[in-house]
Design an enzyme around this catalytic site. Structure first.
Site, PDB file in Angstrom:
ATOM      1  N   TYR A  99       4.642   3.798   0.136  1.00  0.00           N
ATOM      2  CA  TYR A  99       3.612   3.204  -0.724  1.00  0.00           C
ATOM      3  C   TYR A  99       3.553   4.008  -2.011  1.00  0.00           C
ATOM      4  O   TYR A  99       3.377   5.228  -1.983  1.00  0.00           O
ATOM      5  CB  TYR A  99       2.250   3.244  -0.017  1.00  0.00           C
TER       6      TYR A  99
ATOM      7  N   ASP B 251       6.782  11.528  -5.180  1.00  0.00           N
ATOM      8  CA  ASP B 251       5.434  10.975  -5.251  1.00  0.00           C
ATOM      9  C   ASP B 251       4.502  11.873  -4.427  1.00  0.00           C
ATOM     10  O   ASP B 251       4.429  11.766  -3.207  1.00  0.00           O
ATOM     11  CB  ASP B 251       5.426   9.534  -4.742  1.00  0.00           C
TER      12      ASP B 251
ATOM     13  N   LYS C 176      -5.407  11.277  -6.289  1.00  0.00           N
ATOM     14  CA  LYS C 176      -6.253  11.687  -5.161  1.00  0.00           C
ATOM     15  C   LYS C 176      -6.926  13.050  -5.330  1.00  0.00           C
ATOM     16  O   LYS C 176      -7.842  13.194  -6.102  1.00  0.00           O
ATOM     17  CB  LYS C 176      -5.458  11.604  -3.857  1.00  0.00           C
TER      18      LYS C 176
HETATM   19  C1  LIG Z   1       1.994   8.140  -2.045  1.00  0.00           C
HETATM   20  C2  LIG Z   1       1.090   7.288  -2.882  1.00  0.00           C
HETATM   21  N1  LIG Z   1       1.453   6.969  -4.124  1.00  0.00           N
HETATM   22  C3  LIG Z   1       0.665   6.229  -4.932  1.00  0.00           C
HETATM   23  C4  LIG Z   1      -0.551   5.766  -4.489  1.00  0.00           C
HETATM   24  C5  LIG Z   1      -1.412   4.928  -5.390  1.00  0.00           C
HETATM   25  O1  LIG Z   1      -2.530   5.663  -5.759  1.00  0.00           O
HETATM   26  P1  LIG Z   1      -3.849   4.917  -6.281  1.00  0.00           P
HETATM   27  O2  LIG Z   1      -4.434   4.201  -5.114  1.00  0.00           O
HETATM   28  O3  LIG Z   1      -4.701   6.050  -6.790  1.00  0.00           O
HETATM   29  O4  LIG Z   1      -3.434   4.018  -7.355  1.00  0.00           O
HETATM   30  C6  LIG Z   1      -0.984   6.076  -3.193  1.00  0.00           C
HETATM   31  C7  LIG Z   1      -2.277   5.572  -2.698  1.00  0.00           C
HETATM   32  O5  LIG Z   1      -2.611   5.658  -1.536  1.00  0.00           O
HETATM   33  C8  LIG Z   1      -0.140   6.850  -2.369  1.00  0.00           C
HETATM   34  O6  LIG Z   1      -0.485   7.140  -1.108  1.00  0.00           O
END
Ligand SMILES: Cc1ncc(COP(=O)(O)O)c(C=O)c1O
Length: 445
Positions: free
Chosen positions: A156, A251, A279
């Site tokens: 994700y 990421d 986060k």
């Molecule tokens: C690994 C990862 N990347 C990107 C995101 C996207 O972040 P946001 O929800 O702050 O847009 C998330 C969200 O859970 C994530 O777990």
């Protein structure tokens, strides 16, 4: 309102307040599906949050929960942390927002955070994890002049079109073809995304051998949702991307500041070209970041506007003073000596206790997780790739997790869970009792 409303212990007492039922009615009229986003709970366990403190929160009917969702992992410091409250209140008194221009907390945050992140010769703040991955992808495309992006099945990376492919497909992919997770993604975008199985260097090697010359970036979660990397996998991705001139985007939206101040780069000893954040750093306020190599990041230098290779990276709210002030407070808290070993030890205890209760109840669960994340599946071993998760019984999993909510443990069905620095032995003891009640209720159905 800060005081707990209930005295009956964690869990739902079955009585819904008129306040909460009115709120459901209002929500169902105004919000699609009565939801704020992509997650909705079953009718009998849904709730409206009133307030939270540390590892707990209360709903508007007065039910109390121990929180393992923690704002989707953002609330590593727990709810309403006094240092974050104070920083936000002080900054609010000095002004909330000045557009993405230099402001004091943002500059101070850049100064403090850059030396912590191994790949970070430069950093740009964003407003969310999705914002970060979107801009990292654009930077990689600008840098390489290539269009395609490779991601891993089940990973994700946020909400934008490049991210919503093969995140949760119903069937495993015909690699490297990507499957859309949502309506509304143009076929042209789908064709630009390639997908590989996590933890499989041979598969990645073979896709890169064929398509490497047209791939701008490989984007990877160091711990993919609930799946830990096999020894050597991240190092292998680093080596293969470098060999093909492909930008490696790590990421770290989940792992950043959770696995130590240096995140997964330190924890797994891997240095990508770019890393993305969100986060934890904002303490629950909208702060994200892209960090990385100067030659890639400097494409977003405003002085290069109008020149070939300039990459536009901007946002009204980025470098937000309230968020950056909160982030500085978060960094202060996370810098306390012994904090990470303490939360890692608490997570070990949590996994051990959940495992013991599951075994006592003959649940057939495997309990696993790395550091401050914990999971279980109806399986014999932890998953190595997304296909392993697909092979588990997700309906049973969701049923058990829904029962956990009834018993006062907030987890999102079929989602990952976290622990905060505020969870104590008492919280764990109550968690084990509630999990035992949940197991017994689940078996009784
Ligand atoms: C690994 C990862 N990347 C990107 C995101 C996207 O972040 P946001 O929800 O702050 O847009 C998330 C969200 O859970 C994530 O777990």
């Amino acid at each position: 309102m800060n005081a707990p409303l209930s005295t009956h212990g964690i869990g739902r007492n079955g009585n819904m307040s008129t306040v909460e039922s009115d709120q459901f009615v209002m929500a169902s009229h105004a919000l699609p599906g009565g939801a704020l986003g992509g997650n909705a709970l079953a009718q009998d366990v849904r709730f409206v949050v009133s307030h939270g403190k540390g590892p707990r929160f209360w709903d508007t009917s007065g039910n109390e929960y121990i929180d393992y969702v923690l704002g989707s992992g953002a609330m590593f410091l727990g709810h309403a942390h006094p240092a974050v409250q104070q920083a936000v209140a002080e900054q609010a008194g000095r002004g909330t927002h000045f557009f993405a221009y230099l402001n004091q907390p943002a500059v101070e945050l850049a100064r403090r955070v850059t030396p912590l992140l191994r790949c970070a010769e430069r950093i740009r703040f964003t407003t969310s994890g999705s914002d970060s991955t979107f801009h990292a992808i654009r930077l990689a495309r600008g840098f390489t002049g290539r269009d395609k992006i490779l991601k891993f099945e089940g990973a994700y990376h946020g909400t934008h079109d490049y991210a919503q492919l093969s995140t949760s497909p119903k069937r495993s992919s015909n690699f490297p073809v990507a499957q859309p997770d949502t309506a509304g993604i143009p076929a042209a975008v789908q064709e630009l995304m390639l997908v590989a199985p996590f933890n499989d260097l041979d598969a990645l090697r073979s896709i890169l051998d064929t398509h490497g010359h047209e791939i701008a970036a490989v984007i990877i979660e160091p711990i993919q949702r609930i799946i830990s990397p096999l020894p050597g996998f991240l190092a292998g991705v680093r080596e293969l991307t470098a060999r093909h001139g492909v930008v490696m985007i790590l990421d770290e939206v989940v792992t950043g500041f959770r696995y130590g101040l240096g995140g997964a780069q330190d924890y797994f000893d891997v240095v990508p070209d770019l890393a993305t954040y969100g986060k934890i750093i904002g303490g629950g306020l909208p702060v994200g970041a892209v960090a990385g190599r100067a030659d890639i990041m400097d494409q977003a230098d405003p002085a290069r506007k109008g020149q070939p290779g300039y990459v536009y990276q901007n946002g009204t709210l980025q470098g937000h003073p309230l968020g950056c002030a909160a982030a500085l407070a978060v960094l202060d808290v996370l810098s306390e000596p012994g904090l990470y070993p303490r939360v890692f030890a608490m997570a070990d205890k949590l996994r051990a206790g959940i495992r013991e209760v599951a075994e006592r109840n003959g649940m057939g669960l495997v309990v696993f997780g790395d550091g401050p994340m914990w999971h279980f599946l109806f399986a014999e071993a932890p998953p190595v790739n997304y296909g392993d998760i697909l092979r588990t019984d997700m309906k049973r999993q969701a049923a058990l997790e829904t029962e956990m909510i009834r018993q006062g443990l907030f987890v999102l069905p079929n989602n990952r869970r976290f622990i905060s620095i505020t969870h104590t032995d008492d919280d764990l003891a109550q968690t084990f009792e509630a999990f035992d009640r949940a197991c017994r209720a689940f078996k009784a159905v």
